[in-house]
Design an enzyme around this catalytic site. Structure first.
Site, PDB file in Angstrom:
ATOM      1  N   ASP A   1      -4.638 -29.937  15.022  1.00 40.04           N
ATOM      2  CA  ASP A   1      -4.103 -29.384  16.274  1.00 40.04           C
ATOM      3  C   ASP A   1      -3.437 -28.029  16.023  1.00 40.04           C
ATOM      4  OD1 ASP A   1      -3.489 -29.294  18.927  1.00 40.04           O
ATOM      5  OD2 ASP A   1      -1.859 -30.749  18.840  1.00 40.04           O
ATOM      6  N   GLY A   2      -3.506 -27.172  17.015  1.00 45.44           N
ATOM      7  CA  GLY A   2      -2.752 -25.914  16.970  1.00 45.44           C
ATOM      8  C   GLY A   2      -3.599 -24.663  16.821  1.00 45.44           C
TER       9      GLY A   2
ATOM     10  N   ARG B   1      -8.524 -17.868  21.942  1.00 47.70           N
ATOM     11  CA  ARG B   1      -8.443 -19.203  21.355  1.00 47.70           C
ATOM     12  C   ARG B   1      -9.539 -19.463  20.314  1.00 47.70           C
ATOM     13  NH1 ARG B   1      -5.495 -22.990  23.621  1.00 47.70           N
ATOM     14  NH2 ARG B   1      -7.002 -24.577  23.063  1.00 47.70           N
TER      15      ARG B   1
ATOM     16  N   HIS C   1     -10.075 -21.397  16.518  1.00 48.61           N
ATOM     17  CA  HIS C   1     -11.037 -22.456  16.159  1.00 48.61           C
ATOM     18  C   HIS C   1     -11.861 -22.034  14.945  1.00 48.61           C
ATOM     19  CE1 HIS C   1      -9.886 -24.819  19.520  1.00 48.61           C
ATOM     20  NE2 HIS C   1     -10.450 -24.069  20.446  1.00 48.61           N
TER      21      HIS C   1
ATOM     22  N   SER D   1     -12.343 -34.309  21.364  1.00 44.35           N
ATOM     23  CA  SER D   1     -12.023 -35.570  22.039  1.00 44.35           C
ATOM     24  C   SER D   1     -12.745 -35.672  23.377  1.00 44.35           C
ATOM     25  CB  SER D   1     -10.510 -35.671  22.269  1.00 44.35           C
ATOM     26  OG  SER D   1     -10.123 -34.770  23.288  1.00 44.35           O
ATOM     27  N   THR D   2     -12.812 -36.883  23.904  1.00 46.59           N
ATOM     28  CA  THR D   2     -13.394 -37.090  25.242  1.00 46.59           C
ATOM     29  C   THR D   2     -12.671 -36.182  26.244  1.00 46.59           C
ATOM     30  OG1 THR D   2     -13.789 -39.381  24.617  1.00 46.59           O
ATOM     31  CG2 THR D   2     -13.894 -38.882  26.962  1.00 46.59           C
ATOM     32  N   GLU D   3     -11.344 -36.082  26.081  1.00 48.25           N
ATOM     33  CA  GLU D   3     -10.540 -35.272  27.011  1.00 48.25           C
ATOM     34  C   GLU D   3     -10.829 -33.777  26.868  1.00 48.25           C
ATOM     35  OE1 GLU D   3      -9.336 -37.742  25.048  1.00 48.25           O
ATOM     36  OE2 GLU D   3      -9.054 -39.220  26.657  1.00 48.25           O
TER      37      GLU D   3
ATOM     38  N   LEU E   1     -17.200 -38.381  -1.170  1.00 49.16           N
ATOM     39  CA  LEU E   1     -16.433 -38.499   0.076  1.00 49.16           C
ATOM     40  C   LEU E   1     -17.326 -38.719   1.298  1.00 49.16           C
ATOM     41  CD1 LEU E   1     -13.664 -37.915   1.620  1.00 49.16           C
ATOM     42  CD2 LEU E   1     -14.478 -35.561   1.791  1.00 49.16           C
TER      43      LEU E   1
ATOM     44  N   ARG F   1       2.232 -37.261  18.717  1.00 48.32           N
ATOM     45  CA  ARG F   1       1.417 -38.164  19.537  1.00 48.32           C
ATOM     46  C   ARG F   1       0.187 -38.609  18.763  1.00 48.32           C
ATOM     47  NH1 ARG F   1       2.498 -34.089  23.339  1.00 48.32           N
ATOM     48  NH2 ARG F   1       0.616 -32.941  22.801  1.00 48.32           N
TER      49      ARG F   1
HETATM   50  C1  FPP Z   1      -7.102 -28.359  18.398  1.00 48.38           C
HETATM   51  O1  FPP Z   1      -6.512 -27.114  18.637  1.00 48.38           O
HETATM   52  C2  FPP Z   1      -8.454 -28.234  17.934  1.00 48.38           C
HETATM   53  C3  FPP Z   1      -9.591 -28.627  18.584  1.00 48.38           C
HETATM   54  C4  FPP Z   1      -9.614 -29.251  19.906  1.00 48.38           C
HETATM   55  C5  FPP Z   1     -10.922 -28.429  18.005  1.00 48.38           C
HETATM   56  C6  FPP Z   1     -10.971 -28.615  16.538  1.00 48.38           C
HETATM   57  C7  FPP Z   1     -12.130 -27.895  16.053  1.00 48.38           C
HETATM   58  C8  FPP Z   1     -12.183 -27.222  14.899  1.00 48.38           C
HETATM   59  C9  FPP Z   1     -11.113 -27.166  13.884  1.00 48.38           C
HETATM   60  C10 FPP Z   1     -13.396 -26.458  14.606  1.00 48.38           C
HETATM   61  C11 FPP Z   1     -14.617 -27.261  14.352  1.00 48.38           C
HETATM   62  C12 FPP Z   1     -14.474 -28.389  13.443  1.00 48.38           C
HETATM   63  C13 FPP Z   1     -15.413 -28.823  12.577  1.00 48.38           C
HETATM   64  C14 FPP Z   1     -15.216 -30.126  11.942  1.00 48.38           C
HETATM   65  C15 FPP Z   1     -16.603 -28.076  12.227  1.00 48.38           C
HETATM   66  P1  FPP Z   1      -6.112 -26.782  20.112  1.00 48.38           P
HETATM   67  O2  FPP Z   1      -7.187 -25.957  20.713  1.00 48.38           O
HETATM   68  O3  FPP Z   1      -5.780 -28.036  20.850  1.00 48.38           O
HETATM   69  O4  FPP Z   1      -4.818 -25.922  19.866  1.00 48.38           O
HETATM   70  P2  FPP Z   1      -3.567 -25.786  20.840  1.00 48.38           P
HETATM   71  O5  FPP Z   1      -2.975 -27.147  20.976  1.00 48.38           O
HETATM   72  O6  FPP Z   1      -2.671 -24.839  20.094  1.00 48.38           O
HETATM   73  O7  FPP Z   1      -4.082 -25.221  22.136  1.00 48.38           O
END
Ligand code: FPP
Length: 246
Positions: free
Chosen positions: A21-22, A34, A38, A66-68, A132, A195
């Site tokens: 997250d983040g 954003r 990512h 996530s689904t959400e 792994l 959470r």
């Molecule tokens: C949460 O940050 C991250 C996600 C919803 C996507 C996670 C995806 C990646 C790390 C890239 C792809 C992954 C793989 C395995 C190839 P957020 O967008 O919720 O951040 P915020 O809470 O600061 O808005």
């Protein structure tokens, strides 16, 4: 002593699950879009996967979508799907080099056709790897998974292949998308949120929880080692007394 040397091989968590997250906040802090976060998050996935493989962790489950997350703005969802496809293409050689086997959990039927196809190809290509096991949660939520499991069990009961009084915890586990994978020993969540967010609700029953304010793109291998060392200092009692588990 450096952090890596403080890790006990004998007390290694078999299964580590991570809520990454983040990314968005990390990008915003640098005045960037954003997606920049990512993309940096993908680099963290690369580093942590290599570190986990090297330490001998058996399972690494990552909450990638996530689904959400389908409810995010369409441009972000579309860009994330493209990022996933590009990442798979780019990272498959790294998975092969590190003997990592890729698997997924979640409702893959909701993914765009190309994304789904690329994942299936990578899963097939890495299927004989023995190190792994990386489990990517894609279009996953625990309530979706539990609902599916209830549906399957109810169907078997209606068909007469399963008796209601035979249903036990093992039956439920067997009908989850994680069937055959041991429950996570350690759950890490980055970005300071405290959470579970609909992640592995059944499987995390006895996991040790580790929360760090570090945003996912900043989550270094050293931070990962810190989480494992912290885990190794905990006493896992599974409902028993301290004296019973010594
Ligand atoms: C949460 O940050 C991250 C996600 C919803 C996507 C996670 C995806 C990646 C790390 C890239 C792809 C992954 C793989 C395995 C190839 P957020 O967008 O919720 O951040 P915020 O809470 O600061 O808005």
């Amino acid at each position: 002593m450096d952090l890596k040397e403080q890790i006990s091989k004998a007390r290694m968590p078999r299964h580590i699950a991570i809520i990454m997250d983040g990314n968005g906040r990390w990008a915003k802090r640098q005045g960037m879009a954003r997606m920049f976060g990512h993309r940096q998050g993908v680099q963290t996935v690369h580093n942590i996967t290599e570190a986990a493989a090297e330490l001998g962790v058996e399972y690494l489950t990552l909450y990638a979508f996530s689904t959400e997350n389908w409810n995010r703005p369409k441009e972000e969802v579309d860009a994330l799907m493209i990022l996933l496809v590009d990442t798979i293409a780019k990272e498959t050689p790294t998975l092969m080099k590190n003997n990592v086997r890729l698997t997924t959990i979640g409702d893959l039927s909701r993914l765009p056709e190309e994304t789904c196809r690329k994942f299936k190809e990578c899963i097939a290509q890495t299927s004989a790897n023995t190190g792994l096991q990386m489990v990517l949660a894609l279009s996953y939520s625990a309530r979706w998974e539990l609902t599916e499991a209830v549906r399957m069990v109810a169907k078997k009961a209606a068909e007469g292949t399963l008796r209601a009084d035979e249903i036990d915890e093992q039956t439920v586990s067997m009908h989850l998308t994680t069937a055959g994978i041991p429950d996570p020993d350690l759950l890490i969540r980055t970005s300071g949120e405290l959470r579970i967010s609909n992640f592995l609700l059944w499987q995390l029953a006895y996991a040790e929880l580790y929360f760090t304010p570090c945003l996912w793109p900043d989550f270094s291998v050293e931070e990962f080692y810190r989480a494992i060392i912290d885990y190794q200092h905990r006493e896992r009692r599974f409902g028993k007394t301290s004296e019973q588990v010594i």
